[in-house]
Design an enzyme around this catalytic site. Sequence first.
Site, short mmCIF file in Angstrom:
data_model
loop_
_atom_site.label_atom_id
_atom_site.label_comp_id
_atom_site.label_asym_id
_atom_site.label_seq_id
_atom_site.Cartn_x
_atom_site.Cartn_y
_atom_site.Cartn_z
N CYS A 131 0.83 -1.21 0.00
CA CYS A 131 0.00 0.00 0.00
C CYS A 131 0.86 1.26 0.00
O CYS A 131 1.48 1.60 1.02
CB CYS A 131 -0.91 -0.02 1.23
SG CYS A 131 -1.82 1.50 1.47
N CYS A 134 -0.32 4.00 2.43
CA CYS A 134 -0.01 3.71 3.84
C CYS A 134 1.49 3.89 4.13
O CYS A 134 1.86 4.45 5.15
CB CYS A 134 -0.36 2.27 4.21
SG CYS A 134 -1.90 1.69 3.55
N ASP A 135 2.34 3.41 3.26
CA ASP A 135 3.77 3.29 3.59
C ASP A 135 4.70 4.16 2.75
O ASP A 135 5.91 4.18 3.01
CB ASP A 135 4.21 1.82 3.42
CG ASP A 135 3.43 0.90 4.34
OD1 ASP A 135 2.99 1.38 5.40
OD2 ASP A 135 3.26 -0.28 4.00
#
Length: 302
Positions: A131, A134-135
């Site tokens: 993701c 997200c990261d």
Amino acid sequence: MHDIIVIGGGPAGMTAALYAKRAGKSVLLIEKNTFGGQITWSHKVENYPAISSLSGLEWGDQMFSQIEALGVEYELDEVTSITKKDDLFTLTTAFGAIYEAKAIILATGAKPKRLGLEGEEDYIGCGISFCAVCDGEFYRQKDVAIIGGGNTALGEALYLADICRSVTLIVRRDSYRADLPLVDAISKRDNIRQVMSARVSALHGQETLSGVTLTYADGKSELMALDGLFIAIGHSPENELFSGLIALTEDGYANADETCATITPGVFVAGDCRQKQVRQLTTAVSDGTISALAACRYIDHL
Ligand code: NAP
């Protein structure tokens, strides 16, 4: 006791909860991770009718606020078993709760596919991610690669190109599966390198991933150093728990008719976990609508 329990709080599940609640049914929505599901990983949603552009996170938040305001009950918990006796379903959860319902809607979505390489699971969170939203921040001004040639991979590559020093897009065929506007956008970005007809065949690094072996269609290989690897090669359904309850395809997708009804009366299925041709936000919410209305009709005729 609820009229309808919806399992899975992604776009399909939340839409099902919305329609069932608006139809006057008591509804419980159970989600094990994040309300919003996979869409919260999308940097931008730009193909949802009447919404020009919105982040996936915003879309998920707004949908959740809508059903919360409507009075849909919800729990963050994982369903661990479902049994049916007479016309009543009993669900148990990881936190030890027991719920009963007259109908259930399965909207459990799908989880990211793995490459199947040695060490892959150990590197998740230590160089491997599924993701970008997200990261991505962990890789600011670093060099990353992303595997996949579909809409997810290209969307994530564009997102990462704004953050990272370089993004290498690794595609196993010599063409993309993604939509043309994304392919065009990729080709306009200076810091995205497109590597076609190549696979990652090995992962390297001590505790953290530091490189991969790239193997080309002609059999040649090379080592590529990188700080992060994003895998975007599709998803597999999360239907294992339901294998004794409904019919699944060989790939594990749930079979259902056009009203989203399964072979088990009272069990409906919506979204990416369902066997179908097109998996989009629009088709997930469509399934959510159809399954909820079918579940309401089913209950009314009990
Ligand atoms: P996808 O469309 O199935 O694409 C998967 C990609 O990964 C393909 O390029 C595939 O290659 C490749 N791949 C599969 N297994 C691989 C492996 N073991 N090693 C290397 N490459 C591998 O998956 P997705 O991109 O996650 O999209 C899923 C669905 O969601 C699609 O219907 C997509 O349109 C939709 N989606 C839509 C949007 C949007 O509309 N904005 C955004 C994201 C996703 P091959 O082509 O060779 O099979």
